[in-house]
Design an enzyme around this catalytic site. Structure first.
Site, PDB file in Angstrom:
ATOM      1  N   ASP A 347       0.857  -1.179   0.000  1.00  0.00           N
ATOM      2  CA  ASP A 347       0.000   0.000   0.000  1.00  0.00           C
ATOM      3  C   ASP A 347       0.898   1.235   0.000  1.00  0.00           C
ATOM      4  OD1 ASP A 347      -2.443   1.466   0.258  1.00  0.00           O
ATOM      5  OD2 ASP A 347      -1.987   1.746   2.372  1.00  0.00           O
ATOM      6  N   ASP A 651      -2.549  -0.509   5.943  1.00  0.00           N
ATOM      7  CA  ASP A 651      -2.922  -0.065   7.284  1.00  0.00           C
ATOM      8  C   ASP A 651      -4.411   0.228   7.421  1.00  0.00           C
ATOM      9  OD1 ASP A 651      -3.069   2.180   5.711  1.00  0.00           O
ATOM     10  OD2 ASP A 651      -1.874   3.467   7.032  1.00  0.00           O
ATOM     11  N   ASP A 655      -7.550  -2.789   3.029  1.00  0.00           N
ATOM     12  CA  ASP A 655      -6.452  -3.717   2.763  1.00  0.00           C
ATOM     13  C   ASP A 655      -6.657  -5.076   3.427  1.00  0.00           C
ATOM     14  OD1 ASP A 655      -4.900  -1.657   1.452  1.00  0.00           O
ATOM     15  OD2 ASP A 655      -4.426  -0.869   3.431  1.00  0.00           O
ATOM     16  N   ASN A 746      17.002 -38.647  21.460  1.00  0.00           N
ATOM     17  CA  ASN A 746      16.135 -37.760  20.674  1.00  0.00           C
ATOM     18  C   ASN A 746      15.748 -36.499  21.428  1.00  0.00           C
ATOM     19  OD1 ASN A 746      16.166 -39.424  18.489  1.00  0.00           O
ATOM     20  ND2 ASN A 746      14.089 -40.225  18.745  1.00  0.00           N
TER      21      ASN A 746
END
Length: 929
Positions: A347, A651, A655, A746
């Site tokens: 943007d 923002d 969007d 492990n």
């Protein structure tokens, strides 16, 4: 303007933008009132309101309920890795291996809790949208103006608006007075939009150009107006975005997809190994209890029990690094996704720019000046060409401060229109205080700004040429102001015919526009005392025969670091595109300043392209102007369809849908709560360059994860091959090590290499290469072959004590041979952690001390596991002699030696193309010589 009388018959179905895209902007106010069966003077009746509230429901956004905790937990339990671990825990408990069952069960619970916590954060976006709204509204019903909660509005309501109001619903304006609204949350356009009531063409008018419409959750920044509500709740433009958010599901990160694939491969390996070993045991006539014990040991050896937990730990470490860099991730897996980013859709307003209108250029008395400074700080010089005399800018300053209403504090806080705030700041740089000037020279008449005529004028008594003179100052669009001018200011007190300067003025306006600047013109009319009564009575009639004073160019300036960040991204092979609600021409100029690639397109043009046409043109399109939320979402989806890993920044509410769809949705910390909830990453400093740094950190984390999985898989394959060899050749009764030995290796031994890998610094040049191909996963053919090589070496070295050791290993009693195999496997894993922590660089190169310190811990644990009584009883180990320790140590060094030799070959292969390229460059140079 006529008034429609509401008929007494039952109202027909009312169309709305969601159910049927009615082009309300093309209707006259009377036509709109007729369609909505409302009355412009009296509004709706109580009966109509009740019927419509029942039909349309409350004016609220519908929040989508998050999944229940139990549903999320159940989903995590169904994960293939956890299913395998649950099976191992159940079998361990059945054969009396209680401690094994407890440890494996603990790992399952840990994995489930971590995964469930992440999933419960996934669906907050629409809830955040729903909490944005509940202003009070002034609405006319039954002929009376009443104030009600906005949630009670219905289509057809008549609502009064004034400066400072939040628009409660979408509506068609039927009365305005100097009205402007700030619509950046929906359109992305940074400047307020002037509003009027004139009907527009009956075609696809972009959202930002619908000057006779207002939209829910935008704000009125100037003037007053009245609307007919055309849409409420989920049928509004903001509701459409909520619908988009509800339908968009966050995609799995590349790492999640790769680990899912790896889990399936590991599952196949584990159960295939178990099946082979059990089959051999059955053929040999082993008892059921012995077979279950053996199967448990093999399954534990073949399942990387700590892999999910260790990967989460590494991602958490990366998340802390990002937070320190002012980038906060919503999900740990997003840390790694950043490193795979191949395209950024950014943007413009507030992301690449400061979202602070700033005058950067001015033109007066036939000369051009550059203005320093950005934003609303009142410091900055006004620069000119060398040799020119400093002009008197007082005539221009009058227009800046008197034909505007905004105020700007010394700290940069503004009240009023952002564009007017930029003018006040320019005046301060000239040396003029706006508020003091307004007090000293009060208005006696004014023409408020209106988008219908696009100018503002005020009249006041001012000092001029040493006298006190009645002056009308005018500010507005250059086209309308120039039409009302006959003269121009050419120097101090020098006024000439406009035509002698028109060409220069128009050339300057064109130059500023090509730079992406919004231009405003200033003019004045010098009157006499006898004009005072007439101008007070009719100020509009005096806005003619003006003297042109000057132009200013205004821009929302780039963030200081934006251009550098774009350069770094491009160097790293990441395409950067700018997507904005501003006009394509303005956006294109900003794109050129940023150094973006070629090509600009507007939203309406974009909408006319098919998906195939858009994809074909996409490599040559880097600036998108006047786009809608749907356009942004479509772009992200098409890029993802092409295999790109897409980051989308923004923002504003408009969007949010695209941000949620993107592989990495990036919100600004100062942005809307909706956007932040939809995003995977929040930049707390609103800085685009922070995103680029986050990509760098993401790449480093992926390298570390790859190094860890290389280490983990080498150990896993070594254990599986060791058990297969023991079973096939009947070594140690087919049981190379006990289940507790395997769990110890492990879980306890494997922790330290993870820490050593995390703390290992990343080499230079990480942002000098292209993004990794997400289609080439961690478990690609080349990597798997090397895992098998390292695992085979580890298995072979661990098998030597079982075959040639001092005694015959048994699974029930501690033996030196099995203990030595355990030690070789443990120390071999520790040494391989040192060597395999980086690639193709040598693991023995500096810095080395930190890794050695960390890896000394599991080495000590392996020693203690063979010497401490309680660990000997738990693991079925025994103490070793000095000679046995030396033999075990020598065998454990075999894997790191092979690993280092392998990397020597890798470095030579990598250097060969560079040598060839250098030779190819030298030969033509010699030929030319």
């Amino acid at each position: 303007m006529g008034v429609h009388v509401t008929p007494t018959s039952a109202p027909p179905e009312i169309t709305t933008p969601q159910s049927e895209p009615t082009r309300w902007w093309s209707r006259t106010p009377d036509e709109t009132a007729t369609e909505l069966e409302s009355n412009l003077a009296t509004g709706l009746s109580s009966a109509q309101v009740s019927e419509r509230q029942a039909r349309f429901g409350p004016n609220k956004l519908t929040a989508q309920a998050p999944p229940s905790l139990w549903a999320v937990v159940l989903q995590q339990v169904r994960d293939p890795m956890n299913i395998m671990l649950v099976a191992v825990a159940v079998v361990s408990a059945a054969i009396g291996q209680g401690s094994t069952a407890l440890i494996v069960g603990f790992l399952v619970i840990l994995n489930v809790l971590i995964g469930a916590r992440q999933e419960m954060q996934a669906r907050k976006s629409v809830d955040a949208l729903a909490t944005m709204q509940e202003p009070q509204s002034k609405v006319r019903r039954d002929g009376t103006l009443v104030q009600i909660p906005a949630s009670q509005l219905v289509p057809g309501d008549v609502v009064e608006l004034e400066a400072g109001d939040i628009v409660p619903a979408d509506g068609r304006l039927f009365r305005t007075a100097t009205m402007e609204t700030q619509e950046a949350a929906l359109t992305g356009e940074s400047t307020p939009i002037g509003k009027d009531v004139a009907s527009l063409a009956d075609d696809d008018v972009p959202l930002g150009d619908r000057a006779n419409m207002v939209f829910q959750n935008t704000s009125v920044t100037r003037g007053t107006g009245a609307i007919l509500v055309t849409a409420t709740g989920m049928t509004t433009q903001i509701g459409n975005i909520a619908t988009l958010l509800s339908t968009v599901e966050k995609t799995k990160s590349p790492l999640q997809r790769e680990l899912d694939s790896l889990t399936k491969v590991l599952g196949a390996i584990a159960w295939s190994a178990v099946a082979v070993i059990v089959l051999i045991g059955v053929l040999r006539g082993q008892s059921a209890s012995d077979l279950l014990f053996l199967a448990t040991a093999v399954a534990i050896s073949a399942i990387p029990t700590g892999l999910p937990t260790f990967v989460q730990a590494m991602l958490a470490y990366g998340a802390r690094q990002l937070a320190d860099a002012k980038a906060v991730v919503a999900n740990l897996n997003d840390v790694e996704t950043l490193g795979a980013t191949s395209s950024i859709n950014s943007d413009k307003t507030g992301t690449l720019t400061l979202n602070e209108m700033t005058v950067t250029a001015l033109y007066t008395v036939g000369r051009h000046f550059t203005v320093e400074g950005t934003g609303y700080g009142k410091t900055g010089r006004i620069l000119q060409a060398a040799g020119g005399e400093v002009p008197d800018l007082t005539p221009l300053a009058y227009g800046l401060v008197l034909a505007s209403d905004a105020t700007v504090s010394d700290s940069g806080e503004i009240i009023g229109d952002p564009t007017e705030a930029a003018l006040v700041v320019l005046a301060a740089k000239i040396g003029v205080d706006a508020e003091e000037s307004r007090r000293t020279y009060p208005r006696i008449a004014s023409v408020p700004f209106d988008s219908a005529y696009k100018f503002m004028a005020t009249a006041q008594w001012l000092p001029w040429r040493g006298d006190r003179t009645l002056v009308e100052v005018v500010k507005g669009g250059p086209d309308v102001v120039l039409q009302r001018c006959t003269k121009a200011l050419a120097g101090p007190g020098q006024i000439v015919d406009l035509e002698t300067m028109r060409a220069d003025i128009e050339a300057e306006q064109d130059r500023l526009s090509k730079q992406g600047l919004r231009t405003l013109a200033f003019a004045a009319r010098f009157l006499t005392p006898v004009d005072e009564a007439a101008i007070v009575a009719d100020p509009m009639s005096y806005v003619e025969e003006l003297v042109f004073v000057g132009l200013v160019g205004i821009v929302d300036p780039l963030r200081p670091t934006a251009k550098i960040a774009v350069e770094i991204a491009l160097k790293a092979g990441i395409e950067v595109r700018m997507i904005t609600g501003d006009h394509a021409v303005t956006a294109s100029a900003i794109g050129a300043q940023l150094g973006l690639g070629p090509g600009a397109i507007s939203g309406p043009e974009l909408a006319k392209l098919t998906d195939e046409e858009l994809l074909e043109r996409l490599p040559n399109l880097h600036v998108f102007g006047r786009v809608t939320p749907e356009d942004k979402l479509r772009l992200v989806q098409l890029m993802q369809r092409e295999g790109l890993v897409v980051a989308m920044t923004g923002d504003a509410v408009n969007d949010a849908a695209a941000i949620k769809q993107a592989d990495i949705g990036v919100a600004m910390g100062s942005g809307s709560e909706v956007t932040k909830q939809a995003a995977r990453l929040v930049l707390t400093d609103d800085n685009f360059s922070t995103l680029v740094h986050a990509v760098e950190l993401g790449r480093s984390i992926y390298q570390k994860i790859t190094a860890y999985i290389r280490f983990q898989m080498s150990q896993l394959i070594g254990l599986v091959l060791l058990f297969l060899a023991a079973s096939v050749f009947n070594i140690a009764s087919g049981v190379a090590m006990t289940p507790m030995m395997v769990l110890f290796l492990n879980f306890f031994v494997a922790v330290a290499p993870v820490i050593a890998i995390m703390l290992d610094p990343v080499g230079p040049g990480i942002m000098d290469r292209a993004p990794r191909d997400p289609n080439i996963g961690i478990s690609n053919g080349w990597a798997v072959r090397r895992w098998i090589l390292y695992g085979s070496v580890l298995a072979l070295s661990s098998a030597v004590p079982l075959v040639f050791g001092p005694d015959t290993p048994t699974p029930d009693h501690p033996t030196a041979s099995m203990t030595m195999a355990f030690v070789v496997m443990g120390l071999g894993s520790v040494f391989s952690g040192l060597v395999l922590r980086r690639e193709p660089e040598s693991g023995l190169a500096a810095p080395l001390l930190t890794a050695v310190k960390v890896l000394s811990v599991p080495a000590v644990l392996v020693v203690l596991a063979t010497e401490l009584d309680f660990l000997q009883g738990w693991l079925t180990t025994q103490s070793l002699t000095g000679g046995q320790w030396l033999a075990s140590l020598g065998l454990a060094l075999l894997l790191p030696v092979v690993g280092e030799l392998d990397k020597v070959v890798m470095r030579r292969k990598a250097a060969r193309p560079r040598v060839l390229a250098t030779q190819e460059a030298v030969v033509p140079a010699r030929a030319r010589a």
